[in-house]
Design a protein around this motif. Structure first.
Motif, PDB file in Angstrom:
ATOM      1  N   LEU A 313      -3.255  10.218   4.643  1.00 53.80           N
ATOM      2  CA  LEU A 313      -3.204   8.498   4.751  1.00 53.80           C
ATOM      3  C   LEU A 313      -4.615   8.351   3.667  1.00 53.80           C
ATOM      4  CD1 LEU A 313      -1.787   6.018   5.006  1.00 53.80           C
ATOM      5  CD2 LEU A 313      -2.835   5.478   6.746  1.00 53.80           C
ATOM      6  N   ALA A 314      -5.473   8.796   3.791  1.00 49.58           N
ATOM      7  CA  ALA A 314      -6.617   9.131   2.827  1.00 49.58           C
ATOM      8  C   ALA A 314      -6.053   9.224   1.667  1.00 49.58           C
ATOM      9  CB  ALA A 314      -7.956   9.216   3.393  1.00 49.58           C
ATOM     10  N   HIS A 315      -5.485  10.717   1.575  1.00 48.43           N
ATOM     11  CA  HIS A 315      -5.296  11.046   0.200  1.00 48.43           C
ATOM     12  C   HIS A 315      -4.024  10.052  -0.238  1.00 48.43           C
ATOM     13  CE1 HIS A 315      -6.259  14.778   1.101  1.00 48.43           C
ATOM     14  NE2 HIS A 315      -7.459  14.382   0.639  1.00 48.43           N
ATOM     15  N   SER A 316      -3.333   9.877   0.510  1.00 51.01           N
ATOM     16  CA  SER A 316      -2.473   7.867  -0.331  1.00 51.01           C
ATOM     17  C   SER A 316      -2.956   6.985  -1.049  1.00 51.01           C
ATOM     18  CB  SER A 316      -1.733   8.306   1.097  1.00 51.01           C
ATOM     19  OG  SER A 316      -0.241   6.678   0.418  1.00 51.01           O
ATOM     20  N   LEU A 317      -3.672   6.355   0.365  1.00 49.04           N
ATOM     21  CA  LEU A 317      -5.145   5.187   0.301  1.00 49.04           C
ATOM     22  C   LEU A 317      -5.551   5.599  -1.370  1.00 49.04           C
ATOM     23  CD1 LEU A 317      -5.465   3.639   3.127  1.00 49.04           C
ATOM     24  CD2 LEU A 317      -4.061   3.047   1.441  1.00 49.04           C
ATOM     25  N   LEU A 318      -6.183   6.525  -1.584  1.00 47.31           N
ATOM     26  CA  LEU A 318      -6.929   7.092  -2.762  1.00 47.31           C
ATOM     27  C   LEU A 318      -6.103   7.616  -3.863  1.00 47.31           C
ATOM     28  CD1 LEU A 318      -9.768   7.222  -4.034  1.00 47.31           C
ATOM     29  CD2 LEU A 318      -9.209  10.059  -2.707  1.00 47.31           C
ATOM     30  N   LEU A 319      -4.936   7.542  -4.169  1.00 49.10           N
ATOM     31  CA  LEU A 319      -4.094   7.877  -5.186  1.00 49.10           C
ATOM     32  C   LEU A 319      -3.857   6.649  -5.905  1.00 49.10           C
ATOM     33  CD1 LEU A 319      -3.043   9.949  -6.967  1.00 49.10           C
ATOM     34  CD2 LEU A 319      -0.801   9.927  -5.063  1.00 49.10           C
ATOM     35  N   VAL A 320      -3.518   5.464  -4.350  1.00 50.59           N
ATOM     36  CA  VAL A 320      -2.983   4.157  -4.972  1.00 50.59           C
ATOM     37  C   VAL A 320      -3.942   3.198  -6.105  1.00 50.59           C
ATOM     38  CG1 VAL A 320      -1.870   2.237  -4.086  1.00 50.59           C
ATOM     39  CG2 VAL A 320      -1.138   4.056  -2.938  1.00 50.59           C
ATOM     40  N   MET A 321      -5.340   3.704  -5.116  1.00 47.68           N
ATOM     41  CA  MET A 321      -6.112   2.409  -5.771  1.00 47.68           C
ATOM     42  C   MET A 321      -6.626   3.431  -7.235  1.00 47.68           C
ATOM     43  SD  MET A 321     -10.206   2.274  -3.563  1.00 47.68           S
ATOM     44  CE  MET A 321     -10.731   3.515  -3.486  1.00 47.68           C
ATOM     45  N   THR A 359       3.003   5.968  -0.791  1.00 46.70           N
ATOM     46  CA  THR A 359       2.837   6.060  -1.594  1.00 46.70           C
ATOM     47  C   THR A 359       3.299   5.141  -3.138  1.00 46.70           C
ATOM     48  OG1 THR A 359       1.303   8.158  -1.318  1.00 46.70           O
ATOM     49  CG2 THR A 359       1.139   7.497  -3.372  1.00 46.70           C
ATOM     50  N   ALA A 360       4.520   5.351  -3.132  1.00 45.39           N
ATOM     51  CA  ALA A 360       4.736   4.891  -4.270  1.00 45.39           C
ATOM     52  C   ALA A 360       4.915   3.350  -4.434  1.00 45.39           C
ATOM     53  CB  ALA A 360       6.786   5.655  -4.816  1.00 45.39           C
ATOM     54  N   ILE A 361       5.576   3.431  -3.153  1.00 43.89           N
ATOM     55  CA  ILE A 361       6.072   1.922  -2.678  1.00 43.89           C
ATOM     56  C   ILE A 361       4.988   0.305  -2.819  1.00 43.89           C
ATOM     57  CG2 ILE A 361       6.397   0.282  -1.101  1.00 43.89           C
ATOM     58  CD1 ILE A 361       8.297   2.472  -0.278  1.00 43.89           C
ATOM     59  N   LEU A 362       3.818   1.531  -2.491  1.00 47.74           N
ATOM     60  CA  LEU A 362       2.138   0.222  -2.661  1.00 47.74           C
ATOM     61  C   LEU A 362       1.996   0.711  -3.767  1.00 47.74           C
ATOM     62  CD1 LEU A 362       0.323   2.007   0.567  1.00 47.74           C
ATOM     63  CD2 LEU A 362       1.167  -0.344  -0.067  1.00 47.74           C
ATOM     64  N   LEU A 363       2.648   1.416  -4.910  1.00 46.21           N
ATOM     65  CA  LEU A 363       1.912   1.332  -6.680  1.00 46.21           C
ATOM     66  C   LEU A 363       2.839   0.706  -7.151  1.00 46.21           C
ATOM     67  CD1 LEU A 363       1.154   4.845  -7.775  1.00 46.21           C
ATOM     68  CD2 LEU A 363      -0.590   3.190  -7.484  1.00 46.21           C
ATOM     69  N   LEU A 364       3.941   0.801  -6.755  1.00 50.24           N
ATOM     70  CA  LEU A 364       4.565  -0.787  -7.349  1.00 50.24           C
ATOM     71  C   LEU A 364       5.056  -1.880  -6.644  1.00 50.24           C
ATOM     72  CD1 LEU A 364       8.178   1.404  -6.989  1.00 50.24           C
ATOM     73  CD2 LEU A 364       7.007   1.247  -8.923  1.00 50.24           C
ATOM     74  N   CYS A 365       4.194  -2.530  -6.021  1.00 54.23           N
ATOM     75  CA  CYS A 365       4.406  -3.348  -5.794  1.00 54.23           C
ATOM     76  C   CYS A 365       2.741  -3.972  -5.613  1.00 54.23           C
ATOM     77  CB  CYS A 365       3.765  -3.556  -3.651  1.00 54.23           C
ATOM     78  SG  CYS A 365       5.067  -3.214  -2.906  1.00 54.23           S
ATOM     79  N   ILE A 366       1.984  -2.945  -5.963  1.00 52.14           N
ATOM     80  CA  ILE A 366       0.693  -3.505  -6.560  1.00 52.14           C
ATOM     81  C   ILE A 366       0.787  -3.616  -8.187  1.00 52.14           C
ATOM     82  CG2 ILE A 366      -1.943  -2.928  -6.496  1.00 52.14           C
ATOM     83  CD1 ILE A 366      -1.661  -2.064  -4.301  1.00 52.14           C
ATOM     84  N   ASN A 367       1.078  -2.703  -9.260  1.00 45.34           N
ATOM     85  CA  ASN A 367       1.640  -2.476 -10.188  1.00 45.34           C
ATOM     86  C   ASN A 367       2.036  -3.491 -10.898  1.00 45.34           C
ATOM     87  OD1 ASN A 367      -1.278  -0.939 -10.823  1.00 45.34           O
ATOM     88  ND2 ASN A 367      -0.262   0.334  -9.541  1.00 45.34           N
ATOM     89  N   LEU A 368       3.230  -3.083 -10.966  1.00 43.97           N
ATOM     90  CA  LEU A 368       4.170  -3.895 -11.029  1.00 43.97           C
ATOM     91  C   LEU A 368       4.020  -4.993 -11.736  1.00 43.97           C
ATOM     92  CD1 LEU A 368       7.817  -2.131 -10.031  1.00 43.97           C
ATOM     93  CD2 LEU A 368       7.054  -2.325 -12.355  1.00 43.97           C
ATOM     94  N   PRO A 369       3.713  -6.559 -10.700  1.00 44.08           N
ATOM     95  CA  PRO A 369       4.285  -8.000 -11.178  1.00 44.08           C
ATOM     96  C   PRO A 369       2.880  -7.429 -11.925  1.00 44.08           C
ATOM     97  CG  PRO A 369       3.517  -7.483  -8.628  1.00 44.08           C
ATOM     98  CD  PRO A 369       3.249  -5.974  -9.259  1.00 44.08           C
TER      99      PRO A 369
END
Length: 751
Positions: A313-321, A359-369
């Protein structure tokens, strides 16, 4: 094949057939090293147009044609395959080390655009090599931690002492400084309306330039200290602390031990000459920040889709950020197309990893807007097609007899093998030779989960930076080769660490490996010295710092601005102490007009529109009155003489270097073209005024996204290209504020 990093088998450079007797393995190893050294010699000859001993004029190896080189390379490959009974070459770190010795003895260190500049640097390389040789012979641990700390602090000190209190001011550095100042005042309400430049502009260039990633990383400091006082220290921190730290961290996540990570960090301090051109000369710090994050994101992506590596999970959050920060310089997304393709090919395996889906969902939600907003407001499609527009001499230049300027933009061209090879030659000759020689064995030394991603990304970036860069010059895809060099610091560090490990083992090759390890360490340490030479201004890269012109012009603008705007005649490009004039509006807190405050014009463009210039004096006076210009500044000979000879309209009040300031005599001194009122305040994001009449037309550019809580805003046409703001139907006439709508409404309003 070379085993994975975690493998316990230490038979590097060995023949694929492990069942062969030692004599056969030794023979195969000799063929491996010899053929790869020959391969390198031919490649070096192609890059240098022939190999000379020590310097030009002592030719050892002649220049060969491309056809001859192709035949030789193919023959070497066939011979190697026949001798080793294998279909691929096995990269050897020993061969790479021997190749470095050949490079050291050649004219490489005298290349004009090389990172290492002879004749002085040869002495440093020899000195560090001899010191390293003593360390290796005695088998003492290398003091890499102390070396990295000393290198980083020394480089920061060198840049600070060279600057001597002056701002880094070449090219886009002042523009980047200006954008940081704007973000400090306005974030997160971006994009916004900025009335301090050119009668009101749409300030929306934060997304395209990558300023946001740098701003967010350093925002705690930026909100505490004044941005100009902090700017040089932030540049140093990015280049000499954050970048090596990110590379070392990525290396550790890839499974390498401390020594390899420290080597990677040292390589990140001196990857290539072009790295510092983009960072210090061009000031593209958003690109530099994104590039520093890309290796970490590639490692995390490899863990996410790999079979053997753990992805927590730490890797996932780090990758998103980290990916979000990286994407603020938008072209960086192109780097990850191979990783995305590999993910799709491995979809059955990837689908089972729930964290990857998260990770993919977080990336899309944060960056698509914000990507959607950026795409709409920045008119990306128009930007991509703009290089098709022809640039011709304008009527303005003909009327004013202003000097013809060159085009600043490269035009679209069809694919050319010669131009592609020239781009590869340019990046290769400017690169740290350690990266060129050790990246192939380094990729093979990566773990199975990382090898495919890094290998595919390497090939992809070579294509983008070479063949594809001429197709869309607007994207500046040649930067991808600079990114590639930073990405390769991790596999190169793995290869160097592997060579050092092999030099400690008893073998008939140990003397050769110790010698090659020593020269490798000599280059590694001398890379810091080469970077220091750049910071001291002893390289081909020109470093410009703010001169006395900056405070002198700032003070003059504050003193002589009057109640109107100050207009810079002609075309201002790098005339403001070597950089763009953008920060002057915030430094002086006065409204300004220029052809453009930033570098978004690719040929000479006069500040006065052509339909006004064609009417000569009458048209120029009309334009100045319309925009409530109280003072003009000239830096071109034509315009200085123009204002000096019209003493009934302009009075000279100040001069410094090429810049001369004139106050207008009998200027209107009002922002109200129609109606009556008072302008109370202009800031970087709004206008505050009061009305005495029921409606008014004010000298500010109109945009559909402008809003006022108490009045109706509509466009009033002056010319086809100029539309000012009409204020009407006000529910109150005091403290009327005009500003941009919020980003969500802006997205809805933009077609």
């Amino acid at each position: 094949m070379i085993q994975d990093v975690k493998s316990t088998n230490s038979s590097e450079d060995a023949s694929p057939s492990q069942a062969e007797p030692p004599e056969a393995q030794a023979g195969a190893h000799f063929y491996t090293v010899s053929l790869q050294v020959l391969f390198f010699i031919f490649a070096l000859s192609a890059l240098l147009n022939g190999i000379c001993f020590w310097q030009e004029g002592h030719t050892l190896f002649p220049t060969l044609s491309a056809r001859s080189l192709s035949v030789i390379f193919a023959s070497l490959f066939i011979v190697a395959a026949y001798q080793w009974h294998t279909k691929v070459l096995t990269p050897s770190t020993t061969a790479a080390g021997i190749g470095l010795l050949v490079l050291f003895a050649s004219q490489w260190l005298q290349l004009r655009y090389g990172l290492f500049q002879s004749p002085v640097i040869r002495g440093e390389i020899l000195l560090f090599s001899l010191l390293s040789l003593g360390w290796l012979i005695r088998k003492k641990p290398l003091p890499l931690t102390a070396l990295l700390f000393l290198a980083s602090t020394s480089l920061i000190y060198m840049l600070a002492t060279t600057a001597d209190g002056r701002l880094i001011f070449s090219d886009d550095n002042p523009t980047f400084l200006y954008r940081l100042m704007l973000l400090k005042e306005n974030f997160p309400d971006i994009p916004f309306y900025n009335p301090l430049w050119n009668t009101g502009i749409d300030q929306r260039d934060f997304f395209a330039t990558g300023t946001l990633n740098f701003f967010l990383l350093f925002s705690p400091l930026l909100y505490i200290f004044p941005v100009p006082q902090l700017y040089n220290w932030l540049v140093s921190g990015l280049l000499f602390i954050l970048t090596p730290a990110l590379i070392a961290f990525a290396c550790s996540l890839a499974g390498f031990k401390r020594r390899a990570c420290l080597i990677a960090a040292l390589l990140a301090l001196a990857p290539s000459l072009l790295w510092f051109r983009w960072a210090l000369q061009y000031g593209t710090l958003g690109f530099i920040t994104a590039t520093a994050l890309i290796p970490l994101n590639l490692v995390l992506a490899s863990r996410a889709i790999g079979r053997e590596s753990k992805f927590s999970l730490a890797h996932s959050l780090l990758l998103v950020m980290s990916t979000t920060l990286m994407l603020f310089w938008s072209p960086s997304g192109l780097v990850f197309i191979p990783a995305i393709v590999l993910t799709l090919l491995l979809i059955k395996r990837v689908y089972k990893r729930k964290l990857l889906l998260l990770t993919a969902i977080l990336l899309l939600c944060i960056n698509l807007p914000w990507i959607g907003l950026f795409w709409k407001v920045s008119k990306v499609s128009s930007f991509l097609d703009s290089e098709k527009q022809a640039v011709v001499e304008s009527e303005t230049q003909q009327v004013t007899k202003a000097p013809r300027k060159k085009d600043f933009k490269e035009k679209t061209q069809s694919f050319s093998l010669e131009r592609t090879l020239e781009k590869y030659r340019e990046i290769a000759t400017s690169a740290n030779p350690l990266i060129l020689l050790f990246f192939i064995p380094g990729i093979f030394l990566l773990g199975r989960d990382y090898r495919l991603v890094f290998g595919a990304t390497t090939i992809w970036l070579l294509f983008l930076g070479g063949a594809a860069s001429a197709i869309k010059p607007q994207l500046e895809l040649d930067r991808m080769l600079v990114i590639l060099l930073m990405v390769l610091t991790i596999p190169v560090a793995a290869a160097i660490d592997h060579l050092l490990t092999r030099s400690e083992a008893k073998s008939r090759w140990r003397p050769v490996r110790i010698l090659t390890s020593a020269i490798v360490l000599g280059f590694l340490c001398s890379g810091v010295y080469a970077t220091g030479s750049i910071l001291r201004g002893r390289s081909i890269i020109p470093l410009a710092f703010s001169s006395r012109l900056v405070p002198e012009l700032t003070n003059a603008v504050q003193t002589h601005a009057g109640n109107g705007r100050i207009l810079f005649s002609g075309f201002v490009l790098h005339d403001f102490s070597g950089g763009h004039i953008a920060p002057l509006a915030l430094l002086s807190n006065r409204p300004l007009i220029a052809s453009s405050p930033v570098h978004n014009l690719w040929s000479y463009q006069q500040v006065f529109p052509e339909d006004f210039i064609q009417r000569k004096d009458k048209g120029i006076q009309e334009y100045l009155n319309l925009h409530n210009v109280s003072t003009v500044v000239a830096h071109e000979k034509f315009w200085r003489e123009y204002f000096e000879t019209r003493t009934d309209r302009f009075h000279k009040v100040w001069s410094y270097e090429n810049f001369t300031m004139f106050e207008r005599l009998n200027a209107p001194d009002s922002y109200f073209l129609e109606g009556d009122g008072a302008l109370l305040e202009q800031t970087s994001h709004s206008i505050r005024l009061s009305l005495k009449s029921d409606e008014a037309i004010i000298s500010f550019n109109y945009f559909p996204f402008l809003s006022s809580e108490h009045c109706k805003l509509s466009p009033h046409r002056i010319t086809n290209d100029i539309h000012f703001i009409k204020v009407s139907e006000c529910t109150q006439k005091q403290a009327i504020v005009i500003h941009s709508v919020n980003p969500i409404k802006r997205y809805m309003l933009t077609p």
